[in-house]
Design an enzyme around this catalytic site. Structure first.
Site, short mmCIF file in Angstrom:
data_model
loop_
_atom_site.label_atom_id
_atom_site.label_comp_id
_atom_site.label_asym_id
_atom_site.label_seq_id
_atom_site.Cartn_x
_atom_site.Cartn_y
_atom_site.Cartn_z
N GLU A 78 7.20 -15.23 13.48
CA GLU A 78 7.47 -16.28 12.48
C GLU A 78 8.60 -17.22 12.85
OE1 GLU A 78 7.76 -13.01 11.97
OE2 GLU A 78 7.41 -12.49 9.89
N ASP B 115 6.25 -10.05 10.41
CA ASP B 115 6.99 -8.98 9.73
C ASP B 115 6.07 -7.91 9.15
OD1 ASP B 115 9.41 -10.12 10.31
OD2 ASP B 115 9.61 -11.14 8.40
N ASP C 35 5.44 -6.46 6.34
CA ASP C 35 5.35 -6.42 4.88
C ASP C 35 4.19 -7.32 4.47
OD1 ASP C 35 6.33 -9.01 5.21
OD2 ASP C 35 8.32 -8.56 4.40
N GLU D 103 4.04 -10.27 3.09
CA GLU D 103 4.18 -11.66 3.48
C GLU D 103 3.87 -11.82 4.97
OE1 GLU D 103 4.44 -15.23 1.71
OE2 GLU D 103 4.96 -13.38 0.67
N TYR E 216 14.75 -4.09 9.73
CA TYR E 216 14.22 -5.12 8.84
C TYR E 216 14.94 -5.13 7.49
CZ TYR E 216 10.74 -8.22 6.75
OH TYR E 216 10.11 -9.29 6.15
N ARG F 62 14.17 -6.51 4.49
CA ARG F 62 13.46 -6.49 3.21
C ARG F 62 12.81 -5.13 3.05
NH1 ARG F 62 12.02 -11.81 4.93
NH2 ARG F 62 13.26 -13.36 3.81
N HIS G 44 8.63 2.68 5.69
CA HIS G 44 9.68 1.75 6.07
C HIS G 44 11.02 2.47 6.08
CE1 HIS G 44 7.13 -1.90 4.60
NE2 HIS G 44 6.65 -1.32 5.68
#
Length: 791
Positions: free
Chosen positions: A9, A82, A84, A86, A284, A286, A329
């Site tokens: 990204e 990523d 997740d 998103e 990460y 988040r 995670h």
């Protein structure tokens, strides 16, 4: 051309990863999402299963074109966005936008950007998880529907330009309800008893009465019982205790602790954490998991042994509190526990250090403490008028003073890290040691005080405490906290600011040398720092939504929707069914708003009548904010308006407060034989004198500004202006020699020209100024790319 194209990204992430892969790999960035819902009403086909229409963003068309070209030349395309929802959605959109076939796609995920993590991900690719994509789509579509259908209702019934959102409106409701709770709070006073004893050789002992007295007479009566009393150590109790470290950071706990310790805003914390992650320094950022991988635990253990010794190691695995947390995670942690510093700016180093300390501390031994409690008996003098019911069998007062102390026997994790708290009283991590004491030891009273204290309402939210509350209620997820808070501030529903407190008197009674003296002191109360305050528009919109769209702002409903997104992500619920279940009831309420009269929405409030004219006085929401109004528009007669002061709320303002606002503009005396007028304008309060305007300082109140202070403001402004202007030219007023922040310079229109060191600014001629302007090239705008001409 490389056989492998890796797409991530962000450019920073691409740069870090490229260093770990060989020349067979080309790493490129998509710069975030490449497709999104169009901004018009045709984005979602509700009738046909909420089918979304996506389009490539205008600013991403060139990026997509370049990625398409590279994808055609590569044998395999590795989607490394990523790990997740998103990130999964970005990978899916890339697949669709680049027209990639399944057989050339490899989806890889990692929770940290290190060589091992990247190479391991390459060894174990997977396919795009469509359940995660659908969960992200469901959230995006639901939020779009709420925003697009509800916002126009607010425009029609309240004010143009307003917005509503599923999470943002709930966050606003929390802030509004807290404000009303504070406003309705009735503070009660009580009296706290504390005593200071002299132990000799410079040593003292402080003790308190555990109970508080409700009234001053009760507190005075207790002090009277202590006149000429004998004080002694009745009991000493020592107990072992321990403190355990907090879990490693999740997104929300990192945001909270960075706010408390570093004074970062929630969005600032996430921006800095993103940089650290993309540079390969932390895992990460988040996450709602407190789990550490076994590899991370072993690395932390090795670092603790090396730095502090084996006795400081205590390996733990924390259980995540959040039901929705993804246990696969990890918590936020350093990628290399042996690195205590990072190459970055000061704030990156500060946040990294916080993350390092928290993660290391989580695997360190408990701190072992020894807590001592000393109970102090009070034996009244024989002459003191004390009722037998107030004494125990030993002839002592039933009330006993208590002194507490704490000794750290083994510091354990406290050697590295102490967690902060939102409650100032809880932040006292150590109460200090007590001096050596013995049972039966007589104590010499220096003085005893009864101090009036007032109960306090729940505090207003900070950004961090609002995140904590949202998380506790199951509203929002790690990726939504920062944008939610940014949105409600940007939309003007909430303001984040400091506010000064007010002076409040309090009583204090002091017993010293067997005499009771009383005094009234003053303290500042209600001072606020970086707190979230609702604006009037937040109150009005919240009340409207609570009345007409209770499900949108209902706490449990909003939390239930989040759980449904989780079920979609886990493949246990169909996203279309979930949206249908929400939309039918929601849309009926939207249609029913046609019957709501605009005049019925509480945008105005009548305060009473003007004591002199008998005209109606009211407050209402005006075009540029809340205003007070005297009279009504009748024929040629227009009502009088005055803006509310900063901090005044429509629902709290009184008739007297409103009438005060109409005292401006007012004359504040004269200066140099000419009148001075004080008023409030578009850019704040000012003094007008001789057709010139002089802004008031932050500390100046236009309603009470004195003539002397107004004179001072004018004189100070003239002085600063005279110091600014070094030279002017009557033949060409556009040319000025000025004093600036970085020294003297020449100003010609919008152009600023540096003066050479060998030139005296005071002696410059007009011709020299114009020549210097000609020889100085105009500065180009920073950070702007040349606009490409269309072919």
């Amino acid at each position: 051309m490389s056989k492998n194209l890796v797409i991530v990204e962000s450019p920073a992430k691409a740069k870090t990863i490229e260093g770990y892969l060989g020349e067979d790999f080309t790493v490129k960035s998509s710069f975030g999402h490449v497709r999104d819902l169009p901004k018009d009403n045709n984005a979602i086909d509700i009738a046909n299963g909420f089918r979304p229409t996506y389009e490539i963003s205008e600013d991403k068309k060139e990026v997509v074109a370049q990625l398409k070209k590279l994808a055609k030349e590569a044998e395999l395309i590795w989607l490394a966005t990523d790990d997740d929802r998103e990130g999964e959605a970005i990978s899916w959109h890339l697949k669709e936008a680049l027209n990639l076939k399944d057989n050339v796609i490899r989806r890889i995920v990692f929770r940290e950007i290190t060589k091992n993590a990247i190479l391991n991900a390459i060894k174990s690719p997977r396919t795009i998880d469509i359940d995660l994509v659908n969960a992200q789509q469901a959230r995006r579509i639901l939020d779009r529907i709420v925003g697009f259908e509800l916002s126009p209702v607010l425009w029609k019934k309240i004010k143009m330009g307003l917005s509503a959102g599923r999470v943002q409106s709930v966050a606003v409701r929390l802030i509004v309800e807290r404000e009303r709770e504070i406003e309705g709070f009735a503070s009660k006073s009580s009296y706290k008893i504390s005593a200071l004893f002299d132990l000799g050789k410079g040593k003292t002992l402080t003790a308190e009465l555990p109970e508080k007295f409700n009234t001053e007479p009760e507190a005075r009566s207790f002090l009277e019982r202590c006149v000429e009393a004998a004080f002694s150590i009745k009991n000493l109790e020592t107990k072992p205790a321990k403190k355990s470290p907090a879990a490693p950071f999740t997104t929300s706990t990192l945001q909270q602790e960075a706010s408390r310790k570093l004074y970062f805003s929630v969005s600032q914390t996430m921006t800095i954490a993103q940089k650290l992650y993309e540079a390969g320094k932390i895992s990460y950022m988040r996450t709602d998991s407190t789990i550490l991988s076994e590899e991370a635990i072993q690395k932390a253990k090795a670092e603790i042994e090396s730095a502090f010794g084996k006795e400081y190691v205590q390996v733990r695995q924390y259980k995540t509190k959040s039901e929705s947390a993804q246990e696969a995670h990890e918590a936020i942690r350093p990628t290399d526990f042996s690195a205590q510093k990072v190459n970055g700016d000061r704030n990156e180093q500060r946040l990294y250090e916080l993350i390092w300390k928290r993660a290391i501390a989580s695997q360190m031994a408990d701190a072992r403490l020894e807590r001592t409690t000393a109970t102090i008996a009070i034996k009244p003098a024989a002459a003191t008028n004390v009722e037998s019911a107030q004494l125990n069998n030993a002839g002592e007062l039933k009330e006993q003073l208590v002194a507490t102390g704490e000794v750290i026997k083994f510091d354990g994790f406290l050697k590295v890290y102490i967690e902060s708290s939102d409650n100032e009283e809880d932040d006292e991590d150590s109460k200090g040691m007590l001096p050596p004491l013995n049972i039966g030891q007589a104590l010499n009273l220096n003085h005893m005080s009864a101090t009036q204290r007032f109960s306090r309402p729940a505090p207003r939210y900070t950004e961090a405490s609002l995140v904590k509350k949202l998380e506790e209620m199951g509203i929002g997820r790690p990726s939504t906290y920062a944008p939610t808070i940014s949105t409600i501030i940007k939309r003007g529903y909430v303001v984040k600011e400091d506010r000064e407190g007010k002076e409040r008197p309090y009583r204090e009674l002091i017993l010293k040398q067997d005499k009771i003296n009383e005094t009234t002191l003053k303290e500042i109360t209600g001072a606020e720092k970086a707190k979230l305050f609702p604006e009037d528009i937040a109150m009005i919109v919240n009340d409207f939504l609570v009345q007409h769209f209770p499900n949108v702002v209902d706490y449990s409903f909003t939390a239930t929707v989040e759980k449904e997104f989780d079920e979609i992500a886990q493949g246990r619920k169909e996203w279309v069914n979930m949206l249908e279940g929400f939309y039918d009831g929601f849309h009926k309420r939207i249609e029913n708003t046609q019957e709501i009269q605009r005049s019925s929405v509480g945008k105005s409030r009548e305060l009473g009548t003007h004591p002199e004219t008998g005209e109606k006085v009211s407050v209402r929401l005006g075009k540029f904010g809340p205003v007070a109004q005297i009279g009504e528009a009748e024929g040629d007669k227009k009502p009088l308006y005055a803006s509310l002061k900063k901090g005044q709320m429509m629902e709290r303002i009184t008739l007297e407060d409103a009438l005060e606002l109409f005292k401006l503009p007012r004359e504040a005396g004269s200066f140099e034989g000419k009148p001075m007028t004080v008023a409030v304008g578009r850019f704040g309060p000012y003094v007008k004198h001789d057709n010139k305007f002089y802004s008031l300082g932050k500390e100046d109140d236009p309603f009470v500004l004195t003539e002397a202070r107004a004179n001072e403001i004018i004189i100070n402004k003239r002085k600063s202006d005279s110091e600014k202007f070094i030279k002017e030219f009557t033949e060409n007023p556009d040319v000025k020699v000025l004093n600036g922040r970085f020294g003297p310079y020449i100003s010609i229109g919008k152009q600023n020209i540096k003066i050479p060191k060998d030139k005296d600014p005071k002696n410059l001629t007009l011709e020299e100024c114009l020549n210097l302007a000609k020889t100085t090239p105009e500065k180009k705008g920073k950070g702007k790319f040349p606009v490409k001409k269309k072919k």
